[in-house]
Design an enzyme around this catalytic site. Structure first.
Site, PDB file in Angstrom:
ATOM      1  N   LYS A 105      44.883 -89.408  52.308  1.00 40.55           N
ATOM      2  CA  LYS A 105      43.963 -88.989  53.373  1.00 40.55           C
ATOM      3  C   LYS A 105      42.679 -88.518  52.732  1.00 40.55           C
ATOM      4  O   LYS A 105      42.679 -88.069  51.577  1.00 40.55           O
ATOM      5  CB  LYS A 105      44.600 -87.835  54.147  1.00 40.55           C
ATOM      6  CG  LYS A 105      43.967 -87.571  55.491  1.00 40.55           C
ATOM      7  CD  LYS A 105      44.330 -88.659  56.487  1.00 40.55           C
ATOM      8  CE  LYS A 105      44.652 -88.151  57.834  1.00 40.55           C
ATOM      9  NZ  LYS A 105      45.574 -88.957  58.602  1.00 40.55           N
ATOM     10  N   GLY A 217      43.055 -83.121  73.963  1.00 44.14           N
ATOM     11  CA  GLY A 217      42.314 -84.049  73.112  1.00 44.14           C
ATOM     12  C   GLY A 217      42.071 -85.343  73.879  1.00 44.14           C
ATOM     13  O   GLY A 217      43.014 -85.916  74.440  1.00 44.14           O
ATOM     14  N   GLY A 219      40.034 -87.958  72.520  1.00 41.64           N
ATOM     15  CA  GLY A 219      39.451 -88.940  71.599  1.00 41.64           C
ATOM     16  C   GLY A 219      40.251 -90.219  71.721  1.00 41.64           C
ATOM     17  O   GLY A 219      40.909 -90.468  72.735  1.00 41.64           O
ATOM     18  N   ASN A 220      40.274 -90.996  70.677  1.00 44.93           N
ATOM     19  CA  ASN A 220      40.978 -92.284  70.716  1.00 44.93           C
ATOM     20  C   ASN A 220      42.462 -92.115  71.056  1.00 44.93           C
ATOM     21  O   ASN A 220      42.992 -92.772  71.953  1.00 44.93           O
ATOM     22  CB  ASN A 220      40.790 -92.978  69.354  1.00 44.93           C
ATOM     23  CG  ASN A 220      41.578 -94.264  69.256  1.00 44.93           C
ATOM     24  OD1 ASN A 220      42.733 -94.247  68.886  1.00 44.93           O
ATOM     25  ND2 ASN A 220      40.964 -95.371  69.618  1.00 44.93           N
ATOM     26  N   GLY A 222      44.209 -89.433  72.354  1.00 45.44           N
ATOM     27  CA  GLY A 222      44.497 -88.793  73.643  1.00 45.44           C
ATOM     28  C   GLY A 222      44.131 -89.674  74.817  1.00 45.44           C
ATOM     29  O   GLY A 222      44.925 -89.851  75.756  1.00 45.44           O
TER      30      GLY A 222
HETATM   31  N1  GLU Z   1      44.444 -91.729  60.795  1.00 45.57           N
HETATM   32  C1  GLU Z   1      45.603 -92.388  61.310  1.00 45.57           C
HETATM   33  C2  GLU Z   1      46.841 -91.583  61.019  1.00 45.57           C
HETATM   34  O1  GLU Z   1      46.780 -90.404  60.798  1.00 45.57           O
HETATM   35  C3  GLU Z   1      45.685 -93.843  60.884  1.00 45.57           C
HETATM   36  C4  GLU Z   1      45.758 -94.057  59.399  1.00 45.57           C
HETATM   37  C5  GLU Z   1      45.655 -95.527  58.995  1.00 45.57           C
HETATM   38  O2  GLU Z   1      45.587 -96.389  59.867  1.00 45.57           O
HETATM   39  O3  GLU Z   1      45.651 -95.770  57.787  1.00 45.57           O
HETATM   40  O4  GLU Z   1      47.940 -92.065  61.079  1.00 45.57           O
END
Ligand code: GLU
Length: 418
Positions: A105, A217, A219-220, A222
């Site tokens: 991340k 939430g 966003g995408n 929610g």
């Molecule tokens: N940010 C999203 C998650 O937390 C997607 C991560 C991704 O597609 O690599 O799962």
């Protein structure tokens, strides 16, 4: 909360998963340590000419099962601790979903709403130049997360491709369709949350029809989740974002709210509909509803408010919205929690499909993507469910156990080299 440490929470759950399965520490010790972390300084010339230096992070928690994979968030609270916990959760999530990925991340400490479009672009490209040495299609593949979107992903592809002198769409997922994105990726996290909820309801012999749901939430994750659940017949009685929360006992007109948010920079500010009232944001979490769908940030339900939660089921669209205390409290109370590492895995599952399509240079139909996603989510749910039944543990622990077994098997074969 002063002592809130999500990575510490992750370790405790991981250790408990290992104990429950009888896995000795030696067999998984490597997973307790992030494999590689990078902090970078990103200078950006702002529109008025002055230079600001932002801090960016990338944590590659694990590459045991493949390239590190996970999103990038742009948020004022992003820091190395947050990114480390989020990276570890990706390792667990990707293992549960049978993806050939480790976990990672990243983030930049910034409030992107305070930047112009051009400043945001310069910041994103500057970040890519700094982390380019450690990312790669077979090394570490970022994606959208909180406050990042397909536009930002396209700057990442463009900058990385320019740096390497080679068009490299697979360096990042969640891209716009025009440059190698996958159909269905944008909706995948919300859709996956809905699939998980439906799988759970099926086990209970109940239907989603007329279930009342409060959504934190918009966003995408929610908004898409709320829209799809609404289309399946659920009654979404409350939705909220940073600007405030809206309540309508007869059900929010989710189609209208979704359209509105999409055409207003993903914000509900100024949205109105008949019969709706405004409620303070903390009250949304305490509504007497069938399902509380948490799709904002981590640490939302904690020691301070967990005892006042009246929902009968918690669905985690966000990563880490419950603290460990809240998790255990709900387990004792018999309130099921459909955990993040299972429920919100749809996003990264379709990211994987996008990456596969980029590598093959051959693109699938939306039906194909959604069908594969449905199958994947169902399989993961059944495996976690079986683990939960066998060991009589709470769902998050069962999910970690499924992941840990898979990771330890790979670790052993590799000779513990991680
Ligand atoms: N940010 C999203 C998650 O937390 C997607 C991560 C991704 O597609 O690599 O799962």
């Amino acid at each position: 909360m002063a002592n809130y440490n999500p990575y510490e929470n992750m370790l405790q759950t991981l250790d408990l998963a290992a104990d429950t399965l009888g896995i000795p520490r030696n067999d998984y010790e490597v997973l307790r340590h992030p494999e590689r972390e990078m902090n970078v300084a990103i200078p950006v010339q702002m529109d008025d000419g002055h230079v600001e230096v932002f801090t960016g992070y990338r944590c590659q928690h694990s590459s045991v099962l493949g390239a590190s994979k996970g999103g990038l968030r742009f948020h004022p609270d992003a820091d190395e601790n947050e990114v480390r916990a989020l990276g570890a959760w990706m390792t667990i999530k990707n293992a549960i979903a049978h993806l050939p990925y480790g976990g990672g991340k990243g983030g930049i400490k910034v409030d992107p709403k305070k930047l112009s479009e051009r400043e945001l672009e310069r910041l994103t490209r500057g970040f890519v130049r700094k982390i380019a040495p450690i990312i790669g299609v077979e090394r570490d593949v970022p994606a959208p997360d909180v406050n990042t979107n397909p536009q930002i992903m396209s700057w990442i592809v463009d900058e990385y491709s320019a740096l390497t002198g080679q068009w490299t769409p697979g360096i990042v997922t969640g891209k716009p369709l025009a440059i190698g994105g996958s159909l269905g990726r944008n909706e995948a996290t919300g859709r996956g949350c809905m699939f998980t909820l439906l799988s759970y309801l099926e086990k209970q012999g109940t239907s989603i029809k007329d279930l009342t749901i409060a959504v934190q939430g918009f966003g995408n994750v929610g908004s898409v989740g709320a829209l799809l659940m609404h289309r399946e017949g659920a009654k979404i009685v409350a939705i909220g974002d940073v600007h405030g929360s809206l309540y309508n006992a007869n059900g929010i007109d989710v189609e209208k709210a979704y359209e509105y948010a999409n055409s207003h920079g993903r914000s509900l500010e100024g949205y109105e509909e008949p019969g709706m009232t405004r409620i303070p944001n903390p009250d949304l979490l305490l509504l007497d509803v069938d399902v509380l769908y948490l799709a904002a940030l981590e640490n939302q339900v904690n020691e301070a408010n967990m005892k006042e939660v009246k929902a009968k089921l918690i669905l985690e669209g966000a990563n880490g919205p419950l603290t460990k205390d809240a998790d255990l409290y709900f387990f004792e109370k018999g309130i099921p929690v459909l955990p993040d590492v299972l429920a919100n895995g749809g996003g990264v599952v379709v990211s994987y499909y996008e990456w596969v399509q980029n590598k093959a240079g051959f693109y699938w139909s939306e039906e194909e993507v959604n069908e594969k996603l449905a199958k994947n989510m169902k399989k993961s749910f059944e495996e976690v469910w079986a683990m939960q039944e066998e060991f009589k543990v709470y769902p998050r622990l069962a999910a970690y156990m499924v992941a840990l077994r898979r990771l330890v098997e790979a670790l052993k074969i590799k000779g513990y080299n991680g």
